[in-house]
Write a protein that holds these residues in place. Structure first.
Motif, PDB file in Angstrom:
ATOM      1  N   MET A  73     -12.313 -10.961  13.971  1.00  0.00           N
ATOM      2  CA  MET A  73     -13.751 -11.090  13.726  1.00  0.00           C
ATOM      3  C   MET A  73     -14.002 -12.261  12.783  1.00  0.00           C
ATOM      4  SD  MET A  73     -16.425  -8.283  12.175  1.00  0.00           S
ATOM      5  CE  MET A  73     -16.291  -7.307  13.674  1.00  0.00           C
ATOM      6  N   ASN A  74     -14.987 -13.131  13.138  1.00  0.00           N
ATOM      7  CA  ASN A  74     -15.244 -14.277  12.278  1.00  0.00           C
ATOM      8  C   ASN A  74     -16.095 -13.880  11.069  1.00  0.00           C
ATOM      9  OD1 ASN A  74     -18.079 -14.435  12.929  1.00  0.00           O
ATOM     10  ND2 ASN A  74     -17.530 -15.432  14.858  1.00  0.00           N
ATOM     11  N   LYS A  75     -16.236 -14.822  10.148  1.00  0.00           N
ATOM     12  CA  LYS A  75     -16.892 -14.521   8.877  1.00  0.00           C
ATOM     13  C   LYS A  75     -18.378 -14.232   9.044  1.00  0.00           C
ATOM     14  CE  LYS A  75     -13.536 -17.359   6.389  1.00  0.00           C
ATOM     15  NZ  LYS A  75     -13.319 -18.579   5.576  1.00  0.00           N
ATOM     16  N   ASP A  76     -19.024 -14.937   9.963  1.00  0.00           N
ATOM     17  CA  ASP A  76     -20.451 -14.692  10.193  1.00  0.00           C
ATOM     18  C   ASP A  76     -20.687 -13.273  10.695  1.00  0.00           C
ATOM     19  OD1 ASP A  76     -21.211 -17.207   9.369  1.00  0.00           O
ATOM     20  OD2 ASP A  76     -21.141 -18.078  11.379  1.00  0.00           O
ATOM     21  N   ASP A  77     -19.792 -12.807  11.566  1.00  0.00           N
ATOM     22  CA  ASP A  77     -19.916 -11.438  12.077  1.00  0.00           C
ATOM     23  C   ASP A  77     -19.716 -10.419  10.953  1.00  0.00           C
ATOM     24  OD1 ASP A  77     -20.434 -12.277  14.637  1.00  0.00           O
ATOM     25  OD2 ASP A  77     -18.344 -12.129  15.304  1.00  0.00           O
ATOM     26  N   LEU A  78     -18.778 -10.716  10.059  1.00  0.00           N
ATOM     27  CA  LEU A  78     -18.547  -9.816   8.928  1.00  0.00           C
ATOM     28  C   LEU A  78     -19.790  -9.723   8.043  1.00  0.00           C
ATOM     29  CD1 LEU A  78     -14.906 -10.632   7.743  1.00  0.00           C
ATOM     30  CD2 LEU A  78     -15.737  -8.441   8.593  1.00  0.00           C
ATOM     31  N   LEU A  79     -20.413 -10.866   7.789  1.00  0.00           N
ATOM     32  CA  LEU A  79     -21.627 -10.872   6.975  1.00  0.00           C
ATOM     33  C   LEU A  79     -22.750 -10.103   7.665  1.00  0.00           C
ATOM     34  CD1 LEU A  79     -21.590 -14.557   5.692  1.00  0.00           C
ATOM     35  CD2 LEU A  79     -21.477 -12.512   4.265  1.00  0.00           C
ATOM     36  N   TYR A  80     -22.882 -10.325   8.971  1.00  0.00           N
ATOM     37  CA  TYR A  80     -23.930  -9.616   9.722  1.00  0.00           C
ATOM     38  C   TYR A  80     -23.713  -8.106   9.653  1.00  0.00           C
ATOM     39  CZ  TYR A  80     -26.611  -7.733  13.589  1.00  0.00           C
ATOM     40  OH  TYR A  80     -27.463  -6.975  14.340  1.00  0.00           O
ATOM     41  N   LYS A  81     -22.476  -7.679   9.856  1.00  0.00           N
ATOM     42  CA  LYS A  81     -22.190  -6.246   9.850  1.00  0.00           C
ATOM     43  C   LYS A  81     -22.335  -5.659   8.449  1.00  0.00           C
ATOM     44  CE  LYS A  81     -19.378  -4.305  12.662  1.00  0.00           C
ATOM     45  NZ  LYS A  81     -18.185  -3.796  13.363  1.00  0.00           N
TER      46      LYS A  81
ATOM     47  N   LEU B 281     -20.057  -2.056   8.826  1.00  0.00           N
ATOM     48  CA  LEU B 281     -18.638  -2.391   8.674  1.00  0.00           C
ATOM     49  C   LEU B 281     -17.777  -1.134   8.762  1.00  0.00           C
ATOM     50  CD1 LEU B 281     -18.650  -4.926   5.686  1.00  0.00           C
ATOM     51  CD2 LEU B 281     -18.048  -5.454   8.047  1.00  0.00           C
ATOM     52  N   THR B 282     -16.644  -1.247   9.442  1.00  0.00           N
ATOM     53  CA  THR B 282     -15.669  -0.166   9.414  1.00  0.00           C
ATOM     54  C   THR B 282     -14.893  -0.254   8.100  1.00  0.00           C
ATOM     55  OG1 THR B 282     -13.926  -1.494  10.439  1.00  0.00           O
ATOM     56  CG2 THR B 282     -15.435  -0.318  11.922  1.00  0.00           C
ATOM     57  N   LEU B 283     -14.070   0.754   7.822  1.00  0.00           N
ATOM     58  CA  LEU B 283     -13.282   0.728   6.588  1.00  0.00           C
ATOM     59  C   LEU B 283     -12.340  -0.476   6.561  1.00  0.00           C
ATOM     60  CD1 LEU B 283     -12.386   4.501   6.066  1.00  0.00           C
ATOM     61  CD2 LEU B 283     -13.950   3.098   4.710  1.00  0.00           C
ATOM     62  N   LYS B 284     -11.714  -0.766   7.703  1.00  0.00           N
ATOM     63  CA  LYS B 284     -10.795  -1.903   7.771  1.00  0.00           C
ATOM     64  C   LYS B 284     -11.549  -3.212   7.573  1.00  0.00           C
ATOM     65  CE  LYS B 284      -7.125  -3.952  10.575  1.00  0.00           C
ATOM     66  NZ  LYS B 284      -6.346  -3.863  11.835  1.00  0.00           N
ATOM     67  N   GLU B 285     -12.723  -3.317   8.187  1.00  0.00           N
ATOM     68  CA  GLU B 285     -13.540  -4.523   8.027  1.00  0.00           C
ATOM     69  C   GLU B 285     -14.037  -4.662   6.593  1.00  0.00           C
ATOM     70  OE1 GLU B 285     -15.279  -4.644  12.622  1.00  0.00           O
ATOM     71  OE2 GLU B 285     -16.418  -3.696  11.009  1.00  0.00           O
ATOM     72  N   THR B 286     -14.316  -3.529   5.947  1.00  0.00           N
ATOM     73  CA  THR B 286     -14.742  -3.559   4.546  1.00  0.00           C
ATOM     74  C   THR B 286     -13.634  -4.126   3.663  1.00  0.00           C
ATOM     75  OG1 THR B 286     -16.218  -1.661   4.842  1.00  0.00           O
ATOM     76  CG2 THR B 286     -15.521  -2.157   2.591  1.00  0.00           C
ATOM     77  N   GLN B 287     -12.395  -3.732   3.934  1.00  0.00           N
ATOM     78  CA  GLN B 287     -11.257  -4.257   3.173  1.00  0.00           C
ATOM     79  C   GLN B 287     -11.134  -5.766   3.367  1.00  0.00           C
ATOM     80  OE1 GLN B 287      -7.939  -1.949   4.580  1.00  0.00           O
ATOM     81  NE2 GLN B 287      -8.426  -0.182   3.309  1.00  0.00           N
ATOM     82  N   THR B 288     -11.263  -6.212   4.623  1.00  0.00           N
ATOM     83  CA  THR B 288     -11.197  -7.653   4.917  1.00  0.00           C
ATOM     84  C   THR B 288     -12.324  -8.391   4.206  1.00  0.00           C
ATOM     85  OG1 THR B 288     -10.245  -7.186   7.096  1.00  0.00           O
ATOM     86  CG2 THR B 288     -11.203  -9.377   6.760  1.00  0.00           C
ATOM     87  N   PHE B 289     -13.514  -7.802   4.253  1.00  0.00           N
ATOM     88  CA  PHE B 289     -14.689  -8.397   3.617  1.00  0.00           C
ATOM     89  C   PHE B 289     -14.454  -8.566   2.117  1.00  0.00           C
ATOM     90  CE2 PHE B 289     -18.808  -8.225   1.565  1.00  0.00           C
ATOM     91  CZ  PHE B 289     -19.594  -9.048   2.357  1.00  0.00           C
ATOM     92  N   ASN B 290     -13.960  -7.521   1.461  1.00  0.00           N
ATOM     93  CA  ASN B 290     -13.729  -7.573   0.014  1.00  0.00           C
ATOM     94  C   ASN B 290     -12.640  -8.582  -0.346  1.00  0.00           C
ATOM     95  OD1 ASN B 290     -15.682  -5.655  -0.572  1.00  0.00           O
ATOM     96  ND2 ASN B 290     -14.259  -3.942  -0.372  1.00  0.00           N
ATOM     97  N   GLU B 291     -11.620  -8.685   0.499  1.00  0.00           N
ATOM     98  CA  GLU B 291     -10.555  -9.667   0.258  1.00  0.00           C
ATOM     99  C   GLU B 291     -11.101 -11.092   0.350  1.00  0.00           C
ATOM    100  OE1 GLU B 291      -7.544  -8.754   3.093  1.00  0.00           O
ATOM    101  OE2 GLU B 291      -6.891  -6.920   2.054  1.00  0.00           O
ATOM    102  N   LEU B 292     -11.970 -11.332   1.330  1.00  0.00           N
ATOM    103  CA  LEU B 292     -12.572 -12.660   1.471  1.00  0.00           C
ATOM    104  C   LEU B 292     -13.449 -12.997   0.264  1.00  0.00           C
ATOM    105  CD1 LEU B 292     -13.519 -12.709   5.265  1.00  0.00           C
ATOM    106  CD2 LEU B 292     -11.945 -14.264   4.109  1.00  0.00           C
ATOM    107  N   LEU B 293     -14.172 -12.008  -0.242  1.00  0.00           N
ATOM    108  CA  LEU B 293     -15.005 -12.247  -1.423  1.00  0.00           C
ATOM    109  C   LEU B 293     -14.164 -12.677  -2.620  1.00  0.00           C
ATOM    110  CD1 LEU B 293     -17.725  -9.427  -1.545  1.00  0.00           C
ATOM    111  CD2 LEU B 293     -18.045 -11.842  -1.043  1.00  0.00           C
ATOM    112  N   GLU B 294     -12.973 -12.111  -2.727  1.00  0.00           N
ATOM    113  CA  GLU B 294     -12.099 -12.419  -3.860  1.00  0.00           C
ATOM    114  C   GLU B 294     -11.350 -13.741  -3.674  1.00  0.00           C
ATOM    115  OE1 GLU B 294      -9.498  -9.136  -4.393  1.00  0.00           O
ATOM    116  OE2 GLU B 294     -11.083  -7.722  -4.984  1.00  0.00           O
ATOM    117  N   GLN B 295     -11.043 -14.092  -2.415  1.00  0.00           N
ATOM    118  CA  GLN B 295     -10.133 -15.214  -2.165  1.00  0.00           C
ATOM    119  C   GLN B 295     -10.804 -16.457  -1.589  1.00  0.00           C
ATOM    120  OE1 GLN B 295      -7.124 -13.529   0.387  1.00  0.00           O
ATOM    121  NE2 GLN B 295      -6.707 -11.824  -1.003  1.00  0.00           N
ATOM    122  N   ASP B 296     -11.967 -16.303  -0.970  1.00  0.00           N
ATOM    123  CA  ASP B 296     -12.612 -17.415  -0.268  1.00  0.00           C
ATOM    124  C   ASP B 296     -13.921 -17.769  -0.979  1.00  0.00           C
ATOM    125  OD1 ASP B 296     -14.025 -19.077   1.509  1.00  0.00           O
ATOM    126  OD2 ASP B 296     -13.013 -18.206   3.247  1.00  0.00           O
ATOM    127  N   ALA B 297     -13.913 -18.864  -1.744  1.00  0.00           N
ATOM    128  CA  ALA B 297     -15.082 -19.251  -2.535  1.00  0.00           C
ATOM    129  C   ALA B 297     -16.280 -19.586  -1.650  1.00  0.00           C
ATOM    130  CB  ALA B 297     -14.735 -20.447  -3.425  1.00  0.00           C
TER     131      ALA B 297
END
Length: 243
Positions: free
Chosen positions: A1-9, A15-31
């Motif tokens: 899933m791309n980043k725009d889709d993650l933001l939309y969801k 967001l599913t639980l797995k997508e939530t984890q990915t989302f939180n990791e991106l917030l911490e690692q991707d400025a």
């Protein structure tokens, strides 16, 4: 899933639980991702505030129109009243529906910030011949066997009143979604004023979020921000969302 889709969801609370984890990791690692998220969050907040003012103003206009209208007696009065009530309901539902759609999602706020606290008390190694209750409790805790963990912690609590026992019991109750029991355990830790007090304030705040008790959640978060450094930035972010 791309980043725009993650933001939309994220903003559609899907967001599913797995997508939530990915989302939180991106917030911490991707400025760049974090900057885009902050921009969209601020934009939605501005839209929400503007639309809220418009809807409130429209409701006042309808009420004023009703107050200033002369109603003829008889059947016409009845029909007009029905129309007036219907108009008021439509405006109210517009206001209510908007706030339901864009209002505070306590479960999402909880999921975005909750992480199981790791075992930092008892070191478990292979070949450890210690068969103590404490070891059994933390083995179960690390294995995510929370029913067994809480049962064993209860046994330990009868003879060991250390605050970390209450803290980890609170953790297991949270995992089991026994929120009232979790709240009691975290409050007990805070009363001791010993180990895990800042952490207890944090998890007690999350417990109140899960209970949809905004006032008490803010009390715990403000205490955390004003007194401790543990998760201070996250606490400030949640307070901003709660205001």
């Amino acid at each position: 899933m791309n980043k725009d889709d993650l933001l939309y969801k994220y903003f559609s609370n899907s967001l599913t639980l797995k997508e939530t984890q990915t989302f939180n990791e991106l917030l911490e690692q991707d400025a760049a991702f974090k900057a885009q998220f902050e921009f969209e969050k601020n934009l939605k907040s501005a839209i929400k505030e503007t639309e809220s003012r418009k809807l409130k103003a429209r409701l006042k206009e309808v009420e004023q129109d009703l107050a200033n209208t002369t109603i003829k007696p008889g059947k016409t009065r009845f029909n007009y009243q029905m129309f007036a009530v219907a108009a008021s309901i439509v405006v109210f539902l517009g206001w209510f529906g908007y706030n339901t759609l864009f209002g505070l999602n306590y479960n999402r706020l909880y999921q975005d910030n909750y992480k199981t606290y790791p075992n930092t008390v008892y070191s478990i190694t292979r070949g450890d011949a210690n068969n103590s209750l404490e070891r059994a409790a933390f083995v179960a805790y690390e294995a995510e066997d929370y029913k067994q963990a809480v049962a064993t912690f209860k046994e330990i609590e009868q003879t060991n009143k250390a605050s970390y026992i209450s803290f980890y019991m609170g953790q297991t109750y949270l995992e089991l979604e026994n929120l009232e029991a979790a709240k009691t355990m975290f409050e007990k830790v805070i009363e001791t004023e010993k180990d895990f007090v800042p952490e207890a304030h944090w998890y007690l705040a999350l417990t109140y979020l899960k209970l949809k008790n905004k006032t008490q959640a803010k009390v715990q978060l403000n205490t955390l921000v004003n007194t401790y450094t543990y998760n201070k930035e996250k606490a400030l972010e949640i307070l901003d969302r709660l205001d």
